[in-house]
Design a protein around this motif. Structure first.
Motif, mmCIF file in Angstrom:
data_model
loop_
_atom_site.group_PDB
_atom_site.id
_atom_site.type_symbol
_atom_site.label_atom_id
_atom_site.label_comp_id
_atom_site.label_asym_id
_atom_site.label_seq_id
_atom_site.Cartn_x
_atom_site.Cartn_y
_atom_site.Cartn_z
ATOM 1 N N PRO A 1 0.823 -1.216 0.000
ATOM 2 C CA PRO A 1 0.000 0.000 0.000
ATOM 3 C C PRO A 1 0.856 1.265 0.000
ATOM 4 O O PRO A 1 1.987 1.272 0.493
ATOM 5 C CB PRO A 1 -0.813 -0.103 1.295
ATOM 6 N N MET A 2 0.274 2.330 -0.566
ATOM 7 C CA MET A 2 0.962 3.619 -0.604
ATOM 8 C C MET A 2 1.269 4.088 0.809
ATOM 9 O O MET A 2 0.523 3.837 1.735
ATOM 10 C CB MET A 2 0.072 4.680 -1.267
ATOM 11 N N GLY A 3 2.351 4.813 0.919
ATOM 12 C CA GLY A 3 2.715 5.436 2.184
ATOM 13 C C GLY A 3 3.232 6.832 1.920
ATOM 14 O O GLY A 3 3.282 7.297 0.786
ATOM 15 N N ARG A 4 3.594 7.483 2.979
ATOM 16 C CA ARG A 4 4.191 8.821 2.899
ATOM 17 C C ARG A 4 5.558 8.749 3.550
ATOM 18 O O ARG A 4 5.800 7.915 4.401
ATOM 19 C CB ARG A 4 3.347 9.834 3.676
ATOM 20 N N ASP A 5 6.408 9.663 3.172
ATOM 21 C CA ASP A 5 7.689 9.803 3.841
ATOM 22 C C ASP A 5 7.397 10.299 5.259
ATOM 23 O O ASP A 5 6.924 11.424 5.437
ATOM 24 C CB ASP A 5 8.551 10.808 3.074
ATOM 25 N N PRO A 6 7.635 9.476 6.278
ATOM 26 C CA PRO A 6 7.277 9.881 7.646
ATOM 27 C C PRO A 6 8.116 11.047 8.167
ATOM 28 O O PRO A 6 7.754 11.679 9.157
ATOM 29 C CB PRO A 6 7.525 8.611 8.471
ATOM 30 N N ASN A 7 9.204 11.366 7.492
ATOM 31 C CA ASN A 7 10.069 12.454 7.941
ATOM 32 C C ASN A 7 9.797 13.771 7.228
ATOM 33 O O ASN A 7 10.478 14.761 7.481
ATOM 34 C CB ASN A 7 11.539 12.059 7.746
ATOM 35 N N THR A 8 8.804 13.779 6.326
ATOM 36 C CA THR A 8 8.455 15.002 5.604
ATOM 37 C C THR A 8 7.039 15.411 5.985
ATOM 38 O O THR A 8 6.114 14.617 5.836
ATOM 39 C CB THR A 8 8.543 14.772 4.082
ATOM 40 N N PRO A 9 6.851 16.638 6.490
ATOM 41 C CA PRO A 9 5.502 17.085 6.855
ATOM 42 C C PRO A 9 4.545 17.030 5.662
ATOM 43 O O PRO A 9 4.958 17.233 4.516
ATOM 44 C CB PRO A 9 5.711 18.532 7.312
ATOM 45 N N ALA A 10 3.273 16.788 5.940
ATOM 46 C CA ALA A 10 2.256 16.648 4.885
ATOM 47 C C ALA A 10 2.136 17.899 4.019
ATOM 48 O O ALA A 10 1.772 17.811 2.853
ATOM 49 C CB ALA A 10 0.903 16.309 5.503
ATOM 50 N N TRP A 11 2.471 19.071 4.549
ATOM 51 C CA TRP A 11 2.315 20.309 3.790
ATOM 52 C C TRP A 11 3.418 20.525 2.754
ATOM 53 O O TRP A 11 3.292 21.367 1.879
ATOM 54 C CB TRP A 11 2.235 21.514 4.722
ATOM 55 N N VAL A 12 4.493 19.743 2.825
ATOM 56 C CA VAL A 12 5.636 19.984 1.950
ATOM 57 C C VAL A 12 5.397 19.447 0.540
ATOM 58 O O VAL A 12 5.501 20.185 -0.441
ATOM 59 C CB VAL A 12 6.930 19.385 2.539
ATOM 60 N N GLN A 13 5.093 18.181 0.415
ATOM 61 C CA GLN A 13 4.925 17.579 -0.903
ATOM 62 C C GLN A 13 3.510 17.853 -1.392
ATOM 63 O O GLN A 13 2.543 17.430 -0.766
ATOM 64 C CB GLN A 13 5.203 16.082 -0.837
ATOM 65 N N HIS A 14 3.406 18.561 -2.523
ATOM 66 C CA HIS A 14 2.088 18.910 -3.042
ATOM 67 C C HIS A 14 2.161 19.201 -4.527
ATOM 68 O O HIS A 14 3.223 19.406 -5.090
ATOM 69 C CB HIS A 14 1.503 20.105 -2.282
ATOM 70 N N LEU A 15 0.992 19.198 -5.146
ATOM 71 C CA LEU A 15 0.830 19.586 -6.542
ATOM 72 C C LEU A 15 0.153 20.953 -6.549
ATOM 73 O O LEU A 15 -0.886 21.120 -5.912
ATOM 74 C CB LEU A 15 -0.083 18.599 -7.273
#
Length: 186
Positions: free
Chosen positions: A81-95
């Motif tokens: 399953p998809m995951g997120r980089d746990p060390n990068t805040p959710a607001w950083v990676q975006h389109l």
């Protein structure tokens, strides 16, 4: 003459597409069409990855974002399953997508909220305003409208190298463009 001296950087014309992963290709295509008005243009599906030869079935879908821009997604049912980089805040990676003006930004916010989607903003960023929300895959989406003047953009280009140099030395926010932080509507 070295090999590096005999070559030059490529002449890029635009971004061909940007690709992200999705949980469900059909759901993603429907969401981007309904919420952001994108047009579904192309789908590729393979059982073997052409570039690596790996057995890894996928669906690759492409959406026209306007202006020659294409957003693509991969559904990968054989992968964890998809995951997120746990060390990068959710607001950083975006389109981030551009809309023509503030009226269009506010109209987009109203439309997106009627879809039952939580929207943050508008947020003031000096030379643009933005709203933020998440797609069904957990990708953060930003809609932005430019509000800066030609003089402001020229000043930002002038101080960009100074700010980057200071940041590289101190890892603290340089204040060469302090005026960016003053919202005239606040």
């Amino acid at each position: 003459m070295t090999a590096a001296a005999a070559t030059s950087a490529p002449s890029l014309t635009r971004i061909h597409h940007v690709a992200y992963r999705c949980n469900d290709a059909a759901e993603t295509v429907e969401w981007y069409a309904r919420v952001l008005g994108m047009t579904f243009t192309t789908a590729f599906a393979e059982d073997t990855v052409p570039s690596t030869g790996e057995d890894d079935p996928y669906m690759h879908v492409f959406l026209d974002c306007g202006g020659g821009n294409v957003l693509a997604f991969f559904e990968l049912p054989g992968q964890p399953p998809m995951g997120r980089d746990p060390n990068t805040p959710a607001w950083v990676q975006h389109l981030a997508f551009e809309v023509p003006d503030e009226a269009a930004l506010l109209a987009a916010k109203a439309h997106i909220e009627t879809q039952g989607i939580d929207v943050l903003g508008p947020t003031f960023h000096g030379v643009f305003r933005s709203i933020y929300f998440f797609d069904p895959n957990g990708h953060r989406i930003e809609l932005a409208c430019n509000i800066g003047t030609d003089d402001q953009y020229a000043e930002l280009r002038r101080v960009a190298p100074l700010m980057l140099d200071e940041w590289s030395r101190t890892k603290r926010a340089p204040r060469h463009a302090e005026w960016l932080h003053r919202d005239p509507d606040a």
